[in-house]
Write an enzyme that holds these catalytic residues in place. Structure first.
Site, PDB file in Angstrom:
ATOM      1  CG  ASP A 318      -1.966   1.028   1.224  1.00 43.27           C
ATOM      2  OD1 ASP A 318      -2.306   1.510   0.128  1.00 43.27           O
ATOM      3  OD2 ASP A 318      -2.467   1.389   2.303  1.00 43.27           O
ATOM      4  CD  GLU A 321      -0.287   5.378  -3.998  1.00 43.15           C
ATOM      5  OE1 GLU A 321       0.201   5.751  -2.908  1.00 43.15           O
ATOM      6  OE2 GLU A 321      -1.050   4.424  -4.112  1.00 43.15           O
ATOM      7  CG  ASP A 422      -8.102   4.424   0.063  1.00 45.83           C
ATOM      8  OD1 ASP A 422      -7.997   3.192   0.203  1.00 45.83           O
ATOM      9  OD2 ASP A 422      -7.304   5.236   0.560  1.00 45.83           O
TER      10      ASP A 422
HETATM   11  C1  GLC Z   1      -4.826   3.249   2.634  1.00 51.52           C
HETATM   12  C2  GLC Z   1      -5.260   1.995   1.886  1.00 51.52           C
HETATM   13  C3  GLC Z   1      -6.351   1.296   2.654  1.00 51.52           C
HETATM   14  C4  GLC Z   1      -5.860   0.980   4.056  1.00 51.52           C
HETATM   15  C5  GLC Z   1      -5.382   2.241   4.762  1.00 51.52           C
HETATM   16  C6  GLC Z   1      -4.742   1.959   6.114  1.00 51.52           C
HETATM   17  O1  GLC Z   1      -5.840   4.182   2.664  1.00 51.52           O
HETATM   18  O2  GLC Z   1      -5.650   2.278   0.569  1.00 51.52           O
HETATM   19  O3  GLC Z   1      -6.755   0.129   1.983  1.00 51.52           O
HETATM   20  O4  GLC Z   1      -6.881   0.391   4.799  1.00 51.52           O
HETATM   21  O5  GLC Z   1      -4.430   2.922   3.959  1.00 51.52           O
HETATM   22  O6  GLC Z   1      -3.659   1.130   5.984  1.00 51.52           O
END
Ligand code: GLC
Length: 702
Positions: A318, A321, A422
């Site tokens: 995650d 980017e 998200d």
């Molecule tokens: C980001 C991710 C999401 C995750 C969050 C906390 O927003 O896209 O899926 O739950 O971070 O880690």
């Protein structure tokens, strides 16, 4: 035919393309002209940008992966600059991923263009309506691959020839998956698991979000809340669950923290002064490994190897980017706001830095330098691509696992899959996800999914049902939601809805023999499990306009509901099909079909055989012993496929799988063994035949 065109003097390699044997490399030119397909108008240097204009014809354009907005991409400008874009609406640009590949289609021509440049890039798909596409990169040069084929599926195969085949996820990855930001303790996770089993709601995977860690430090466990995590993982495995955990790229700056100590001054991205670059994410001050370096990837994969051996079956990469909430300076400004925030405020923490919504405007391309000396703006879009690559290298070679990423670049399918980031609990996002997943398929990414139920905001019971129905046909079927939002586990809704949600999940498990067969045939033959109708019905012009229906495998059409209170909808069938809700054949063409809350309109093409099984609590590695085939043979003929392997290793690549073709013709069913490379147990196959006038039953064992 694939042509390679070089513009300017490219000085960075995205490593997206892995094979060029079949590629015709054209001599360098300022203005390429390819057959009678298109011609370049101009190539100009504008400050630090290089701008190319191409003349194109009238026609539709598809691709670019999970960008938002219209499914036919023509008429808009797109920015390729991987960005954490939390509240994405139809106009949001840029987004998490960069897949600069599109497919052009009109009555006479079909071609694909892959513009390979891993840095900042804009592509304007004729927003001015002058039949001109503009490619603009910040950098010295870039490469284009122009693919000419007569058929769209062949274009996609050629693109995958260049950028590599999809990895196969394990059999169990097709099961239902439950996630939440976060399950905060071992007790909560075990309770979750027990509730699934007690309520007999099928589930295969539980996901652990950032709170399993100690102070969000990568490769650690919160000793208090997850004491003896190995025991927890063992217990979950015994109950038939697999576990997938999140990893972010940011390593917490903390003296004595092993991961930080090992990497500091060696493996992190640099600032302009040659010092490790620092930003702030969940753990506070962090530094970011430079995954574009092979050395760094080797180090990271070693960390992953040690981490997963405790019993982790999948990783979720995650924030790559890279999402950075703030730099040191921002932290100083936000300090006051932060002091009034509790951790539970979650997203509010990012908001406190003033980043959400304004992220695209931040320019970290100049502040960050890679270990090879290149500025970040030339490599940003392959940061996430290289993170998931390094993560995948940490898993045992011959075993299949889940590995997904939020940021990506073309070619990512070689290392794992993606989810769309998200999304929100908005009706509009159901339609959006249909289009995003289809567009991901068109850029060769087959292991895909979205947050079922919606990540941000509060879902409603009805919205949850409609999200779940759509999710139940996706390659990855994962329910996920954000901290501070309404919970989304099936039993958190009124009994009536809980029952409906359970039924949807059970239906998914019943379809597994069809889904896994089509999924694996797709992996082998470069055909996406989810596809727009035109990929399989390319001669039917109407299908190009259908952006709210899709194919699952080669025989099922799904027409989801994406508006509240809907009781019916219009559906286009490119061929006579069997309505699986209303149990009747419908002719080719438009139909209004009912869609009560329990129903998602879906259809089996006439002439197909869909293999099913009884639902079960979890999948593990194989089908039930009894396979139930449904033969849809209005006109007396049908074919279907059954694929089978060990479900967990990469031995399928060595041919260790079985592939059977079922051929039904006027009352007789034949089995053709296309391949028998895997020792299987004897199975019972029973078939129901749906013909124009009757319903027959056939039994087979082999
Ligand atoms: C980001 C991710 C999401 C995750 C969050 C906390 O927003 O896209 O899926 O739950 O971070 O880690």
């Amino acid at each position: 035919m694939i042509y390679k065109l070089i513009y300017g003097n490219p000085d960075v390699d995205s490593e997206a393309v892995i094979k060029e044997k079949r590629v015709k490399i054209l001599p360098k030119s300022e203005k390429y002209k390819i057959e009678n397909i298109f011609e370049d108008i101009s190539l100009k240097k504008e400050g630090e940008f290089l701008v190319l204009e191409k003349k194109i014809e009238e026609g539709m354009i598809f691709g670019f992966g999970d960008k938002v907005g219209q499914f036919n991409r023509r008429g808009k400008q797109y920015i390729f600059w991987n960005t954490d874009n939390f509240t994405h609406h139809p106009g949001s640009e840029p987004l998490y991923k960069s897949f600069p590949f599109f497919i052009f289609v009109n009555e006479n021509k079909k071609y694909g263009i892959f513009t390979d440049y891993p840095g900042y890039m804009e592509i304007d798909l004729d927003s001015e309506g002058r039949n001109i596409i503009t490619f603009k990169i910040r950098g010295e040069g870039f490469t284009q691959y122009v693919i000419l084929e007569e058929k769209i599926d062949k274009l996609l195969k050629s693109y995958l020839y260049l950028t590599g085949k999809n990895v196969a996820f394990p059999f169990w990855s097709l099961g239902y998956q439950q996630s939440r930001w976060s399950y905060f303790s071992k007790e909560e996770v075990l309770n979750l698991a027990k509730t699934f089993r007690e309520k007999q709601i099928p589930c295969d995977v539980i996901w652990l979000d950032i709170d399993y860690m100690d102070s969000f430090k990568l490769f650690t466990w919160n000793k208090e809340k997850f004491s003896d995590h190995k025991e927890m993982l063992e217990e979950l495995h015994k109950m038939g669950f697999k576990v997938s955990a999140i990893l972010d790229p940011g390593v917490k700056v903390e003296e004595g923290y092993r991961v930080f100590e090992e990497a500091k001054d060696r493996y992190f991205l640099k600032d302009n002064m040659g010092k490790d670059f620092e930003g702030a994410v969940w753990p506070g001050r962090v530094r970011f490994p430079d995954f574009t370096s092979k050395n760094v990837r080797k180090w990271w994969s070693q960390k992953v190897r040690e981490f997963v051996k405790d019993g982790i079956d999948g990783i979720w990469n995650d924030m790559n980017e890279i999402a950075i909430f703030g730099t040191d300076e921002d932290i100083a400004h936000a300090k006051e706001k932060l002091e009034n925030l509790k951790l539970e405020d979650g997203i509010g923490v990012a908001g406190a830095f003033g980043e959400i919504g304004s992220i695209p405007r931040k320019d970290r391309g100049n502040e960050i330098v890679h270990l090879n000396g290149k500025k970040h703006y030339k490599l940003r879009n392959v940061y996430g691509f290289n993170m998931i690559r390094a993560t995948q290298e940490g898993f045992p070679k011959n075993y299949r696992n889940i590995n997904i990423t939020r940021a990506a670049y073309s070619g990512v399918q070689r290392f794992g899959g993606v989810w769309t980031g998200d999304n929100h609990s908005w009706w509009e996002h159901i339609l959006l996800e249909i289009q995003r997943i289809m567009s991901l398929s068109l850029v060769g990414v087959f292991n895909t999914g979205f947050d079922v139920g919606g990540f941000g905001g509060n879902t409603s019971a009805e919205l949850m049902v409609r999200f779940m129905q759509l999710g139940s046909f996706m390659p990855l079927f994962r329910n996920h939601s954000a901290i501070g939002t309404r919970r989304q586990e099936p039993w958190t809704f009124d009994k009536k809805y809980e029952k409906i949600l359970k039924k949807i999940i059970e239906y998914r498990y019943r379809l597994i023999p069809y889904l896994y067969s089509e999924y694996m045939i797709g992996i082998l033959k470069d055909i996406p499990l989810i596809a727009p109708l035109f990929l399989h019905f390319e001669k039917d012009k109407k299908t190009y306009q259908i952006d709210d229906q899709f194919m699952v495998g080669r025989s099922i059409i799904v027409a989801p509901i994406y508006k509240p209170g809907t009781k019916s909808r219009l559906v286009y069938l490119p061929k006579r099909s069997y309505d699986l809700n209303n149990n009747k054949f419908l002719n080719k063409g438009w139909h209004e079909v009912n869609a009560t809350l329990e129903e998602i309109p879906h259809f089996a093409l006439d002439g197909s055989i869909i293999l099913t099984q009884e639902s079960k609590q979890y999948l593990e590695n194989s089908y039930e012993d009894e396979i139930i085939g449904k033969i849809f043979a209005y006109s007396g003929k049908a074919i279907g496929y059954f694929y089978e392997d060990d479900g967990k290793t990469n031995n399928y690549k060595k041919g260790m799988y079985n592939l059977y073709k079922f051929i039904y013709k006027h009352g007789e069913l034949k089995i053709k063994k296309i391949r028998e490379g895997y020792k299987h147990k004897k199975r019972n196959f029973s078939f129901e035949v749906f013909t124009k006038t009757s319903l027959e039953k056939i039994n087979k064992e082999f």
